[in-house]
Design a protein around this motif. Sequence first.
Motif, PDB file in Angstrom:
ATOM      1  N   GLY A 167       0.814  -1.228   0.000  1.00  0.00           N
ATOM      2  CA  GLY A 167       0.000   0.000   0.000  1.00  0.00           C
ATOM      3  C   GLY A 167       0.841   1.268   0.000  1.00  0.00           C
ATOM      4  O   GLY A 167       0.332   2.361  -0.297  1.00  0.00           O
ATOM      5  N   MET A 168       2.125   1.147   0.334  1.00  0.00           N
ATOM      6  CA  MET A 168       2.995   2.335   0.284  1.00  0.00           C
ATOM      7  C   MET A 168       3.265   2.762  -1.169  1.00  0.00           C
ATOM      8  O   MET A 168       3.611   3.914  -1.425  1.00  0.00           O
ATOM      9  CB  MET A 168       4.345   2.029   0.948  1.00  0.00           C
ATOM     10  CG  MET A 168       4.251   1.703   2.421  1.00  0.00           C
ATOM     11  SD  MET A 168       5.794   1.006   3.042  1.00  0.00           S
ATOM     12  CE  MET A 168       6.803   2.472   3.183  1.00  0.00           C
ATOM     13  N   LEU A 169       3.135   1.807  -2.106  1.00  0.00           N
ATOM     14  CA  LEU A 169       3.597   2.091  -3.467  1.00  0.00           C
ATOM     15  C   LEU A 169       2.718   3.080  -4.246  1.00  0.00           C
ATOM     16  O   LEU A 169       3.255   4.030  -4.827  1.00  0.00           O
ATOM     17  CB  LEU A 169       3.760   0.778  -4.257  1.00  0.00           C
ATOM     18  CG  LEU A 169       4.744  -0.224  -3.629  1.00  0.00           C
ATOM     19  CD1 LEU A 169       4.750  -1.533  -4.413  1.00  0.00           C
ATOM     20  CD2 LEU A 169       6.146   0.369  -3.600  1.00  0.00           C
ATOM     21  N   PRO A 170       1.376   2.883  -4.273  1.00  0.00           N
ATOM     22  CA  PRO A 170       0.580   3.835  -5.070  1.00  0.00           C
ATOM     23  C   PRO A 170       0.726   5.276  -4.586  1.00  0.00           C
ATOM     24  O   PRO A 170       0.801   6.197  -5.404  1.00  0.00           O
ATOM     25  CB  PRO A 170      -0.865   3.348  -4.888  1.00  0.00           C
ATOM     26  CG  PRO A 170      -0.802   2.023  -4.230  1.00  0.00           C
ATOM     27  CD  PRO A 170       0.571   1.802  -3.706  1.00  0.00           C
ATOM     28  N   GLU A 171       0.803   5.475  -3.273  1.00  0.00           N
ATOM     29  CA  GLU A 171       0.923   6.857  -2.774  1.00  0.00           C
ATOM     30  C   GLU A 171       2.359   7.360  -2.868  1.00  0.00           C
ATOM     31  O   GLU A 171       2.597   8.542  -3.126  1.00  0.00           O
ATOM     32  CB  GLU A 171       0.441   6.931  -1.333  1.00  0.00           C
ATOM     33  CG  GLU A 171      -1.052   6.758  -1.244  1.00  0.00           C
ATOM     34  CD  GLU A 171      -1.496   6.700   0.192  1.00  0.00           C
ATOM     35  OE1 GLU A 171      -2.175   7.632   0.618  1.00  0.00           O
ATOM     36  OE2 GLU A 171      -1.140   5.726   0.887  1.00  0.00           O
ATOM     37  N   GLY A 172       3.320   6.440  -2.686  1.00  0.00           N
ATOM     38  CA  GLY A 172       4.731   6.816  -2.814  1.00  0.00           C
ATOM     39  C   GLY A 172       4.982   7.439  -4.180  1.00  0.00           C
ATOM     40  O   GLY A 172       5.819   8.339  -4.345  1.00  0.00           O
ATOM     41  N   ILE A 192       4.924  11.268  -3.942  1.00  0.00           N
ATOM     42  CA  ILE A 192       5.705  12.061  -2.979  1.00  0.00           C
ATOM     43  C   ILE A 192       6.494  13.163  -3.693  1.00  0.00           C
ATOM     44  O   ILE A 192       6.542  14.304  -3.252  1.00  0.00           O
ATOM     45  CB  ILE A 192       6.636  11.154  -2.135  1.00  0.00           C
ATOM     46  CG1 ILE A 192       5.776  10.315  -1.181  1.00  0.00           C
ATOM     47  CG2 ILE A 192       7.651  11.990  -1.340  1.00  0.00           C
ATOM     48  CD1 ILE A 192       6.548   9.272  -0.377  1.00  0.00           C
ATOM     49  N   THR A 193       7.077  12.828  -4.828  1.00  0.00           N
ATOM     50  CA  THR A 193       7.890  13.836  -5.528  1.00  0.00           C
ATOM     51  C   THR A 193       7.034  14.865  -6.259  1.00  0.00           C
ATOM     52  O   THR A 193       7.548  15.864  -6.752  1.00  0.00           O
ATOM     53  CB  THR A 193       8.807  13.164  -6.572  1.00  0.00           C
ATOM     54  OG1 THR A 193       7.972  12.359  -7.412  1.00  0.00           O
ATOM     55  CG2 THR A 193       9.874  12.311  -5.919  1.00  0.00           C
ATOM     56  N   ALA A 250       5.014  16.892   2.984  1.00  0.00           N
ATOM     57  CA  ALA A 250       5.443  16.442   4.318  1.00  0.00           C
ATOM     58  C   ALA A 250       4.393  15.490   4.916  1.00  0.00           C
ATOM     59  O   ALA A 250       4.728  14.461   5.516  1.00  0.00           O
ATOM     60  CB  ALA A 250       5.646  17.651   5.235  1.00  0.00           C
ATOM     61  N   ILE A 251       3.117  15.827   4.709  1.00  0.00           N
ATOM     62  CA  ILE A 251       2.040  14.971   5.242  1.00  0.00           C
ATOM     63  C   ILE A 251       2.072  13.601   4.565  1.00  0.00           C
ATOM     64  O   ILE A 251       1.978  12.559   5.220  1.00  0.00           O
ATOM     65  CB  ILE A 251       0.654  15.648   5.050  1.00  0.00           C
ATOM     66  CG1 ILE A 251       0.556  16.920   5.898  1.00  0.00           C
ATOM     67  CG2 ILE A 251      -0.471  14.684   5.404  1.00  0.00           C
ATOM     68  CD1 ILE A 251      -0.677  17.773   5.605  1.00  0.00           C
ATOM     69  N   TYR A 304      -4.567  -0.868  -8.186  1.00  0.00           N
ATOM     70  CA  TYR A 304      -5.116   0.161  -9.082  1.00  0.00           C
ATOM     71  C   TYR A 304      -4.142   1.335  -9.122  1.00  0.00           C
ATOM     72  O   TYR A 304      -3.463   1.623  -8.121  1.00  0.00           O
ATOM     73  CB  TYR A 304      -6.500   0.604  -8.593  1.00  0.00           C
ATOM     74  CG  TYR A 304      -7.518  -0.518  -8.757  1.00  0.00           C
ATOM     75  CD1 TYR A 304      -8.242  -0.652  -9.936  1.00  0.00           C
ATOM     76  CD2 TYR A 304      -7.692  -1.466  -7.752  1.00  0.00           C
ATOM     77  CE1 TYR A 304      -9.144  -1.699 -10.103  1.00  0.00           C
ATOM     78  CE2 TYR A 304      -8.583  -2.525  -7.906  1.00  0.00           C
ATOM     79  CZ  TYR A 304      -9.313  -2.628  -9.083  1.00  0.00           C
ATOM     80  OH  TYR A 304     -10.189  -3.671  -9.251  1.00  0.00           O
ATOM     81  N   PRO A 305      -4.063   2.015 -10.278  1.00  0.00           N
ATOM     82  CA  PRO A 305      -3.046   3.071 -10.423  1.00  0.00           C
ATOM     83  C   PRO A 305      -3.461   4.403  -9.793  1.00  0.00           C
ATOM     84  O   PRO A 305      -4.648   4.656  -9.577  1.00  0.00           O
ATOM     85  CB  PRO A 305      -2.940   3.229 -11.945  1.00  0.00           C
ATOM     86  CG  PRO A 305      -4.286   2.842 -12.466  1.00  0.00           C
ATOM     87  CD  PRO A 305      -4.839   1.795 -11.514  1.00  0.00           C
ATOM     88  N   THR A 306      -2.458   5.216  -9.481  1.00  0.00           N
ATOM     89  CA  THR A 306      -2.720   6.579  -8.976  1.00  0.00           C
ATOM     90  C   THR A 306      -2.336   7.565 -10.091  1.00  0.00           C
ATOM     91  O   THR A 306      -1.181   7.945 -10.216  1.00  0.00           O
ATOM     92  CB  THR A 306      -1.879   6.864  -7.709  1.00  0.00           C
ATOM     93  OG1 THR A 306      -0.565   6.317  -7.888  1.00  0.00           O
ATOM     94  CG2 THR A 306      -2.491   6.261  -6.478  1.00  0.00           C
ATOM     95  N   LEU A 307      -3.328   7.940 -10.882  1.00  0.00           N
ATOM     96  CA  LEU A 307      -3.050   8.713 -12.094  1.00  0.00           C
ATOM     97  C   LEU A 307      -2.956  10.211 -11.849  1.00  0.00           C
ATOM     98  O   LEU A 307      -2.269  10.918 -12.570  1.00  0.00           O
ATOM     99  CB  LEU A 307      -4.145   8.431 -13.138  1.00  0.00           C
ATOM    100  CG  LEU A 307      -4.360   6.942 -13.492  1.00  0.00           C
ATOM    101  CD1 LEU A 307      -5.504   6.787 -14.492  1.00  0.00           C
ATOM    102  CD2 LEU A 307      -3.084   6.327 -14.060  1.00  0.00           C
ATOM    103  N   THR A 308      -3.689  10.694 -10.838  1.00  0.00           N
ATOM    104  CA  THR A 308      -3.681  12.148 -10.568  1.00  0.00           C
ATOM    105  C   THR A 308      -3.537  12.362  -9.061  1.00  0.00           C
ATOM    106  O   THR A 308      -3.664  11.420  -8.271  1.00  0.00           O
ATOM    107  CB  THR A 308      -5.003  12.827 -11.018  1.00  0.00           C
ATOM    108  OG1 THR A 308      -6.060  12.393 -10.143  1.00  0.00           O
ATOM    109  CG2 THR A 308      -5.363  12.496 -12.451  1.00  0.00           C
TER     110      THR A 308
END
Length: 329
Positions: free
Chosen positions: A64-69, A72-73, A82-83, A129-133
């Motif tokens: 679960g860290m991957l889609p949001e990671g 980060i950039t 930071a959040i 599922y992907p994080t597109l936006t």
Amino acid sequence: MYAQLVDTGAKRVAAREELAPEDRAFQDRIDAGVKIEPKDPMPEAYRRTLIRQISQHAHSEIVGMLPEGNWITRAPTLKRKAILLAKVQDEGGHGLYLYSAAETLGVSRDQMIADLHAGKAKYSSIFNYPTLTWADVGCIGWLVDGAAIINQIPLCRCSYGPYARAMVRICKEESFHQRQGYDIMLALCRGAPEQKAMAQEAFNRWWWPALAMQGPPDKDSVHSAQSMAWRIKLFSNDELRQKWLDQTVPQAQFLGLEVPDPALRWNAETGHWEHGPIDWEEFYRVIKGDGPCNRDRLRTRVKAWEDGAWVREAAVAHAEKRAARAKAA
Ligand code: 3HC
């Protein structure tokens, strides 16, 4: 219907009179609300069921860290970045508490990780599922962490002590995660028309996978009956799904978002929201490894594990040196 890769040996719930005396004594402790601790006697199927669920849960946290990671950039402001960093780190911490809880049942972390990498152990469907936006980051916090809390608050009262205690801290952090997701959605929905459209588009994509993530309908849930008898699960998949739906629809209305379900309706008699049919074929396809991002997620995890080999080796070498020095002294 789906590939059950981890056979826990619990085929059906045995009636009390069918149980061996030691299993009956165990069930009596469960029924009396006694917490089971690692050195207590326990049926082998209880132990394996816990290892299955806790390790899948731990894998869900770290995958679960991957889609949001991924964002980060590219977070839109320093504050949001930071959040998000803190949140993604929290998920890694949750994985560690959960691997530690599972280790108390006699399985090694290396074995659990090997099962994940071999595609033998599952992790939550939702992370395929992907994080597109940027709005996807909002949807994960609001919808996915919202669903996770509804499932996990009851787990703080589950029958296995180390799992229940790990969940207390995890739940405190998850509620912050959900609020940060909702806050992102609120900002987008109060923003420019383009931002509102981005929020709606992401919401449309996350709605159905989030509704399905509490697991198959009760009639098809193979583990629920036994897990509920052992108080590993306190609510069924459909009960959890209903709680999530009743909580989330008013939140979507407050944001001014349209739920992408033409059959959604309020039932004034039951006092609950009702949803249209879920595409369970898609759900089973995803948990069998054929979702939009399954291959990518596993490849990334395996690479991170391989790239980190030197760190693990250095830690072992350091520990051995210290132990040798202590022995010589
Ligand atoms: N994704 C992947 N597999 C799923 C699933 C899902 N959303 N829902 C069910 N399954 C799998 C089960 O693991 C089981 O497979 P198995 O036999 O190979 O192990 C099979 O489908 C049948 O489902 P059951 O309903 O019989 O399984 P359970 O009784 O285990 O119920 C569950 C499923 C409700 C997810 C339960 O395991 C549970 O409560 N687990 C603990 C919580 C958890 O793992 N949550 C994952 C998300 S964590 C998260 O989102 C936090 C975020 O902040 C990172």
